[in-house]
Design a protein around this motif. Sequence first.
Motif, mmCIF file in Angstrom:
data_model
loop_
_atom_site.group_PDB
_atom_site.id
_atom_site.type_symbol
_atom_site.label_atom_id
_atom_site.label_comp_id
_atom_site.label_asym_id
_atom_site.label_seq_id
_atom_site.Cartn_x
_atom_site.Cartn_y
_atom_site.Cartn_z
ATOM 1 N N GLU A 157 0.859 -1.187 0.000
ATOM 2 C CA GLU A 157 0.000 0.000 0.000
ATOM 3 C C GLU A 157 0.899 1.242 0.000
ATOM 4 O OE1 GLU A 157 -2.494 2.278 3.493
ATOM 5 O OE2 GLU A 157 -2.389 0.098 3.555
ATOM 6 N N PHE A 158 0.681 2.140 -0.973
ATOM 7 C CA PHE A 158 1.487 3.357 -1.065
ATOM 8 C C PHE A 158 1.086 4.324 0.048
ATOM 9 C CE2 PHE A 158 1.711 1.683 -5.355
ATOM 10 C CZ PHE A 158 3.049 1.835 -5.637
ATOM 11 N N ILE A 159 2.082 4.868 0.728
ATOM 12 C CA ILE A 159 1.848 5.857 1.782
ATOM 13 C C ILE A 159 2.226 7.241 1.278
ATOM 14 C CG2 ILE A 159 2.530 6.623 4.082
ATOM 15 C CD1 ILE A 159 2.977 3.673 4.794
ATOM 16 N N ARG A 160 3.422 7.353 0.664
ATOM 17 C CA ARG A 160 3.875 8.660 0.187
ATOM 18 C C ARG A 160 4.802 8.460 -1.010
ATOM 19 N NH1 ARG A 160 6.768 10.578 4.519
ATOM 20 N NH2 ARG A 160 8.734 9.980 3.593
ATOM 21 N N LEU A 161 4.657 9.317 -1.997
ATOM 22 C CA LEU A 161 5.530 9.334 -3.160
ATOM 23 C C LEU A 161 5.995 10.775 -3.323
ATOM 24 C CD1 LEU A 161 2.694 7.574 -4.036
ATOM 25 C CD2 LEU A 161 4.433 6.771 -5.603
ATOM 26 N N GLN A 162 7.304 10.976 -3.323
ATOM 27 C CA GLN A 162 7.778 12.354 -3.438
ATOM 28 C C GLN A 162 9.156 12.417 -4.075
ATOM 29 O OE1 GLN A 162 7.913 13.788 0.648
ATOM 30 N NE2 GLN A 162 10.130 13.739 0.567
ATOM 31 N N PRO A 163 9.471 13.555 -4.679
ATOM 32 C CA PRO A 163 10.805 13.743 -5.236
ATOM 33 C C PRO A 163 11.800 14.059 -4.125
ATOM 34 C CG PRO A 163 9.462 15.675 -5.642
ATOM 35 C CD PRO A 163 8.580 14.669 -4.980
ATOM 36 N N GLY A 164 13.046 13.683 -4.361
ATOM 37 C CA GLY A 164 14.110 13.973 -3.404
ATOM 38 C C GLY A 164 15.428 14.087 -4.130
ATOM 39 N N MET A 165 16.512 14.150 -3.353
ATOM 40 C CA MET A 165 17.840 14.232 -3.942
ATOM 41 C C MET A 165 18.856 13.725 -2.930
ATOM 42 S SD MET A 165 19.912 17.427 -5.605
ATOM 43 C CE MET A 165 19.015 17.395 -7.142
ATOM 44 N N GLU A 166 19.795 12.922 -3.421
ATOM 45 C CA GLU A 166 20.923 12.496 -2.611
ATOM 46 C C GLU A 166 22.161 12.487 -3.481
ATOM 47 O OE1 GLU A 166 20.287 8.892 -0.427
ATOM 48 O OE2 GLU A 166 18.834 9.860 0.882
ATOM 49 N N ASN A 167 23.231 13.053 -2.966
ATOM 50 C CA ASN A 167 24.501 13.138 -3.692
ATOM 51 C C ASN A 167 24.314 13.767 -5.069
ATOM 52 O OD1 ASN A 167 25.770 11.820 -1.505
ATOM 53 N ND2 ASN A 167 25.160 9.842 -2.354
ATOM 54 N N ARG A 168 23.541 14.835 -5.094
ATOM 55 C CA ARG A 168 23.255 15.593 -6.325
ATOM 56 C C ARG A 168 22.555 14.739 -7.381
ATOM 57 N NH1 ARG A 168 25.516 20.614 -6.453
ATOM 58 N NH2 ARG A 168 25.233 20.646 -8.687
ATOM 59 N N ARG A 169 21.872 13.686 -6.953
ATOM 60 C CA ARG A 169 21.165 12.768 -7.851
ATOM 61 C C ARG A 169 19.664 12.860 -7.558
ATOM 62 N NH1 ARG A 169 22.317 6.252 -7.920
ATOM 63 N NH2 ARG A 169 21.255 5.803 -9.874
ATOM 64 N N PRO A 170 18.871 13.375 -8.510
ATOM 65 C CA PRO A 170 17.419 13.443 -8.301
ATOM 66 C C PRO A 170 16.828 12.037 -8.216
ATOM 67 C CG PRO A 170 18.076 14.710 -10.239
ATOM 68 C CD PRO A 170 19.265 13.935 -9.798
ATOM 69 N N LEU A 171 15.919 11.841 -7.276
ATOM 70 C CA LEU A 171 15.335 10.525 -7.090
ATOM 71 C C LEU A 171 13.879 10.620 -6.657
ATOM 72 C CD1 LEU A 171 15.244 10.102 -3.748
ATOM 73 C CD2 LEU A 171 17.655 9.723 -4.107
ATOM 74 N N TRP A 172 13.196 9.496 -6.811
ATOM 75 C CA TRP A 172 11.834 9.346 -6.299
ATOM 76 C C TRP A 172 11.925 8.528 -5.015
ATOM 77 C CZ3 TRP A 172 8.276 12.360 -8.036
ATOM 78 C CH2 TRP A 172 8.212 12.714 -9.375
ATOM 79 N N GLU A 173 11.277 9.010 -3.968
ATOM 80 C CA GLU A 173 11.179 8.244 -2.725
ATOM 81 C C GLU A 173 9.752 7.730 -2.613
ATOM 82 O OE1 GLU A 173 12.390 9.004 1.813
ATOM 83 O OE2 GLU A 173 10.700 10.227 1.137
ATOM 84 N N ILE A 174 9.628 6.417 -2.479
ATOM 85 C CA ILE A 174 8.313 5.798 -2.331
ATOM 86 C C ILE A 174 8.279 5.132 -0.963
ATOM 87 C CG2 ILE A 174 6.735 4.030 -3.186
ATOM 88 C CD1 ILE A 174 9.111 5.181 -5.659
ATOM 89 N N VAL A 175 7.311 5.534 -0.147
ATOM 90 C CA VAL A 175 7.138 4.934 1.174
ATOM 91 C C VAL A 175 5.902 4.051 1.087
ATOM 92 C CG1 VAL A 175 6.837 5.359 3.645
ATOM 93 C CG2 VAL A 175 8.117 6.994 2.248
ATOM 94 N N MET A 176 6.082 2.769 1.496
ATOM 95 C CA MET A 176 5.002 1.795 1.358
ATOM 96 C C MET A 176 4.854 0.959 2.620
ATOM 97 S SD MET A 176 5.875 0.465 -2.443
ATOM 98 C CE MET A 176 4.479 -0.586 -2.453
ATOM 99 N N LYS A 177 3.686 0.360 2.740
ATOM 100 C CA LYS A 177 3.422 -0.604 3.813
ATOM 101 C C LYS A 177 3.136 -1.936 3.136
ATOM 102 C CE LYS A 177 0.893 -0.042 7.833
ATOM 103 N NZ LYS A 177 -0.357 0.302 8.544
ATOM 104 N N ASP A 178 3.882 -2.984 3.535
ATOM 105 C CA ASP A 178 3.677 -4.286 2.907
ATOM 106 C C ASP A 178 2.606 -5.092 3.638
ATOM 107 O OD1 ASP A 178 4.884 -5.397 5.169
ATOM 108 O OD2 ASP A 178 6.761 -5.868 4.151
ATOM 109 N N GLN A 179 2.355 -6.309 3.145
ATOM 110 C CA GLN A 179 1.294 -7.141 3.702
ATOM 111 C C GLN A 179 1.566 -7.557 5.144
ATOM 112 O OE1 GLN A 179 3.008 -7.761 0.931
ATOM 113 N NE2 GLN A 179 3.997 -9.752 1.043
ATOM 114 N N GLU A 180 2.821 -7.485 5.588
ATOM 115 C CA GLU A 180 3.174 -7.801 6.973
ATOM 116 C C GLU A 180 3.044 -6.587 7.890
ATOM 117 O OE1 GLU A 180 7.113 -9.422 6.895
ATOM 118 O OE2 GLU A 180 6.575 -10.910 5.393
#
Length: 161
Positions: free
Chosen positions: A112-135
């Motif tokens: 289940e998706f909780i949050r999807l947002q853009p981010g950056m680490e080490n000058r590298r643009p990235l997507w951060e996806i926070v999810m909750k699994d079946q457990e």
Amino acid sequence: MRNWFIGLTLILLVILWQLGQLTYHVMSEKNQWEEEGIALAKKNTAIKSVTKVSLFHGNHRYIVVEGVNASGIPMLAWFQEEGLFEGFEYMKDLVSIEQVKEKVKKDIPQAEFIRLQPGMENRRPLWEIVMKDQEGKIGYYYYDMKSGEFIRSYRLQKVSG
């Protein structure tokens, strides 16, 4: 009995006052970095209309501003928390969040998706996806914005209580 009622009323009023103070403090801090992000984007980029401002907590905190330029082309801009301009990208040059979401759904279909947002680490643009699994465990998944390549993930242990 009357003293009890007065005492409980006073305690309830103090609790409500403290909750109000906490809410005010949290909201004013959020408004502060949102306003700062809007001002920084308009000053340092071609973004004319801001659609969303988010705060990314990675190795460094980034204010991420989504918006459109004068031609209506969607853009993203990153600013370090201190207000330093980190960079910008046109959304047309990036892997969309929908494409990344589909990749994650294939790998973890029950999540289940909780949050999807853009981010950056080490000058590298990235997507951060926070999810909750079946457990019931929370997982963080990171994908490169330019290639869609999986970067890394980690899961938090479920706390029983």
